[in-house]
Design a protein around this motif. Structure first.
Motif, short mmCIF file in Angstrom:
data_model
loop_
_atom_site.label_atom_id
_atom_site.label_comp_id
_atom_site.label_asym_id
_atom_site.label_seq_id
_atom_site.Cartn_x
_atom_site.Cartn_y
_atom_site.Cartn_z
N PHE A 219 32.63 45.86 46.25
CA PHE A 219 33.72 45.68 45.29
C PHE A 219 34.77 44.74 45.87
O PHE A 219 35.24 43.81 45.18
CB PHE A 219 34.33 47.04 44.96
N CYS A 220 35.15 44.96 47.13
CA CYS A 220 36.13 44.07 47.76
C CYS A 220 35.57 42.67 47.93
O CYS A 220 36.30 41.67 47.80
CB CYS A 220 36.55 44.65 49.11
N LYS A 221 34.26 42.55 48.24
CA LYS A 221 33.65 41.23 48.36
C LYS A 221 33.72 40.47 47.04
O LYS A 221 33.94 39.26 47.01
CB LYS A 221 32.19 41.37 48.81
N ASP A 222 33.50 41.19 45.93
CA ASP A 222 33.60 40.53 44.62
C ASP A 222 35.01 40.03 44.35
O ASP A 222 35.20 39.07 43.59
CB ASP A 222 33.16 41.49 43.52
N LYS A 223 36.01 40.68 44.93
CA LYS A 223 37.40 40.24 44.78
C LYS A 223 37.79 39.25 45.86
O LYS A 223 38.98 38.97 46.05
CB LYS A 223 38.34 41.45 44.84
#
Length: 740
Positions: A72-76
């Protein structure tokens, strides 16, 4: 290095720029860039991120596993938080404020995972081992971490609100909150549009969070020095590092063009495809400090001493030296480690004893089974021999079958009795073990009670010594005050004497001068001068008396204040002692109640054991009585059967004798007739035999006589053998009868 004076500064200013129109703004100069004042910069955070220290963070309340949170953080275009030492302090304060407002208490994922192959914690984004950790020492995972007593496979780090947001470990598949970290670009007004263009794909139509930074100190345009900036609207200051000097700088491009081209080719070959919105840059290490930070943590204060003395300690400790609190914590950790080690050794010893007891019980059961098997085989052999012994006696089959069934029933009852005894023995051993455990608990409680009594006695002795010391100090203080008062009175007396002597001397001098004066005017002037001196003297004495009274009043107030503080301290000590005594009384009452319960339980168990023993004895007596009655009944049945058999044999013998007598009479009659017939036939045969022999030659007659003699001898031998066999059968029957 971070030189902030505040713990956390939230993103106050929000840029009024939408990412939807980023392309238009990139083509035309931004109005914010035109009106921006010189010597200003912008610290920018993506939407949904807030600035905490030098980085941007976003607390996501969505419950996810660690791997889901990572992606999720990688997508952001961010990573799970990887706080360093000073960023961790600010982040803990930020999370505590956020959760206090939202009312959340669940742990929060961060970017540390445990590598159980190398037995190290490492950051997921950089794959580097942790050089700093904030694991709480009271958490079991920290003990496992430092002792390696249990492998932490599939474990990830979290912020634990239960331990004041210290680090802890949880299973990675658990569904928890998480916090993402994004690097905070600090750019000039001209480079803001580049950041907007990069963030437009990830956050379309959203507004960025940015803070205006005012450059406080910079040596012109010289980029060799770091720039110190201050956030607008707060006193927080930050350091923006200067660019590295080296071949990559424009000043050295002409000199090292070939090396630069080679380096670019290597980078193009080794470069991996990155995210199209990636603005993260490698984290740079901070310069080591030339001098250590001052530790402003107050030293711990003993609660009892501080309560009694009414004082608090605010002395700062030196980080290079271990304080008393650090030594106390170290001793507690060592004590806890020793206690854990003793617990492990005790558990291993108990497991070894249980295995030994289990092995002994299995060995006893195996031996008991072997003994029962041997007894069963012997009984079967006896059963097999018994019918063989009764066969020659012509015992009826029904009686033999009854005896076999009775013997089988006895064997079955014997086996049941043995099994019952075995179960009772096991139950008795179990009760003995439980009784021993209760006795051990009783002894442990007695030891604990003795230790508590000893601690109470020592505390009372310490309090008594403290009271004696305070009494001695009070007496010494009163003695000192008395001596000071006596010295003050002596000084006042001497001063009064000196003042009176001086007054007398001055009066005598005045009278002497009056005598020496010649004119009336000089005398009046001298008298006025003397009156003025006396008035000043009276005023001075009045002022001194007022000062003395004021000092006396101050002294009395101080004494009253000291007495009041002493009374408050004594009252506080009395209340504390009352609370402590009440707690000790409650603890003693609880332990006495527990002791009574344990004694009652032990007495109940002993009574149960006595009842069980009595029941076992009663059952044993009943079994013996039943066996005796059964044996008597069996003997009576055997006697009746034997008498019936003998009676039947006697009847059979009588009938056989009568029948034999009749047959004998018939046989005698028939024998007489037959004897007469045989005698006649023998006479005929003899005559015929004599006539045939007379017709033979003498040699044939001799041979015939020899053959006749041999036949007679053979017949005698056969009769003798038959008699011997008959005697043997009679002897065997007598022996079997004797054995029965």
């Amino acid at each position: 290095a971070h030189t902030s004076q505040a713990q956390m500064h939230s993103s106050g200013a929000t840029a009024g720029v939408s990412f939807a129109n980023a392309g238009v703004n990139a083509a035309a100069p931004s109005p914010l860039a035109e009106v921006a004042k010189p010597r200003r910069m912008y610290a920018m955070c993506p939407p949904q991120f807030q600035r905490v220290g030098y980085d941007c963070y976003s607390l996501v309340s969505q419950r996810s596993s660690w791997l889901e949170a990572h992606f999720f953080c990688k997508d952001k275009n961010a990573n799970l938080a990887e706080p360093t030492k000073y960023a961790d302090r600010k982040l803990r304060t930020f999370l505590e404020r956020k959760d206090s407002l939202a009312g959340e208490h669940d742990p929060i994922w961060i970017g540390a995972t445990y590598d159980h192959h190398n037995m190290f914690w490492q950051w997921s984004a950089s794959s580097r081992n942790l050089t700093y950790n904030a694991f709480t020492e009271m958490d079991p995972t920290y003990v496992q971490l430092i002792s390696n007593s249990k492998p932490l496979e599939n474990s990830c780090a979290v912020y634990d609100p239960a331990s004041k947001y210290r680090w802890s470990a949880r299973s990675c598949p658990d569904k928890l909150r998480f916090i993402c970290q994004h690097k905070m670009p600090k750019v000039s007004a001209a480079n803001r549009e580049k950041i907007y263009n990069r963030w437009n794909t990830t956050y379309p139509g959203a507004l960025a969070n940015e803070v205006v930074l005012e450059v406080v100190d910079r040596r012109g345009n010289d980029r060799r020095y770091h720039r110190r900036v201050k956030a607008e609207g707060s006193d927080e200051e930050m350091i923006i590092r200067a660019r590295k000097r080296g071949p990559g700088n424009r000043r050295y491009q002409q000199r090292n063009r070939l090396q630069q081209q080679q380096r670019q080719q290597q980078q193009q070959q080794q470069q991996q495809p990155a995210h199209h919105n990636d603005v993260n840059y490698p984290q740079r290490q901070q310069r080591p400090r030339k001098r250590p930070r001052l530790n402003t943590t107050p030293a711990p204060v003993n609660e009892v001493s501080s309560t009694i003395a009414g004082q608090t300690s605010t002395t700062a400790t030196n980080p290079q030296k271990m304080t008393a609190y650090d030594l106390k914590l170290q001793r507690q950790r060592e004590k806890e480690q020793r206690r854990q080690q003793r617990k492990l050794e005790r558990q291993q010893r108990m497991r070894q004893e249980r295995r030994e007891r289990r092995r002994k019980m299995q060995e006893e059961q195996r031996k008991r089974k072997q003994l029962e098997e041997q007894q069963r085989q012997q009984q079967q052999q006896q059963h097999q021999e018994t019918p063989q012994q009764h066969e020659p006696q012509s015992e009826p089959d029904a009686l033999r079958q009854r005896k076999i069934e009775e013997q089988q029933r006895l064997d079955r009852e014997e086996r049941e009795r043995l099994e019952k005894q075995q179960k009772q023995q096991q139950l008795k051993e179990q009760k003995q073990r439980e009784l021993q455990q209760l006795q051990q608990q009783h002894e442990e409680a007695a030891r604990q009670r003795a230790a508590d009594d000893e601690a109470l006695r020592l505390r009372q002795e310490r309090l008594q010594k403290q009271r004696e010391r305070e009494e001695e100090e009070r007496l010494a203080r009163e003695e000192l005050q008395r001596k000071q008062q006596e010295a003050q009175e002596e000084a006042n007396r001497q001063y009064t004497e000196q003042r009176l002597a001086e007054e007398k001397r001055l009066r005598e001098e005045h009278e002497e001068r009056l005598k020496q004066l010649k004119s009336e005017q000089e005398r009046k002037l001298q008298e006025a001068h003397e009156a003025k001196r006396r008035e000043q003297k009276a005023i001075q004495e009045q002022l001194e008396e007022q000062e003395r009274l004021r000092q006396e009043q101050i002294r009395r107030e101080q004494e009253e204040e000291e007495k009041r503080l002493e009374l408050e301290r004594l009252e506080e000590t009395r209340r504390f002692e009352q609370r402590e005594l009440a707690r000790l009384h409650e603890e003693n009452a609880r332990r006495e109640e527990l002791q009574r319960q344990r004694e009652a339980e032990i007495a109940q168990r002993k009574a149960d054991e006595r009842k069980l023993a009595e029941e076992e004895e009663r059952l044993r007596q009943e079994v013996k009585e039943e066996e005796k009655a059964r044996s008597r009944q069996l003997e009576e049945e055997m006697k009746r059967a034997e008498e019936e058999r003998k009676q039947r044999e006697a009847d059979e013998k009588a009938a056989a004798a009568a029948k034999a007598e009749q047959q004998k009479e018939k046989f005698e009659e028939a024998n007489k007739i037959e004897n007469a017939r045989v005698a006649d036939s023998l006479q005929d045969k003899r005559r015929q035999y004599a006539s045939r022999i007379s017709k033979l030659s003498p040699e044939d007659q001799e041979r015939f006589a020899e053959m006749r003699k041999m036949r007679k001898q053979m017949k005698e031998r056969l009769l003798k053998q038959q008699e011997q066999k008959k005697l043997k059968r009679i002897e065997e029957a007598i022996r079997l009868n004797n054995l029965q």
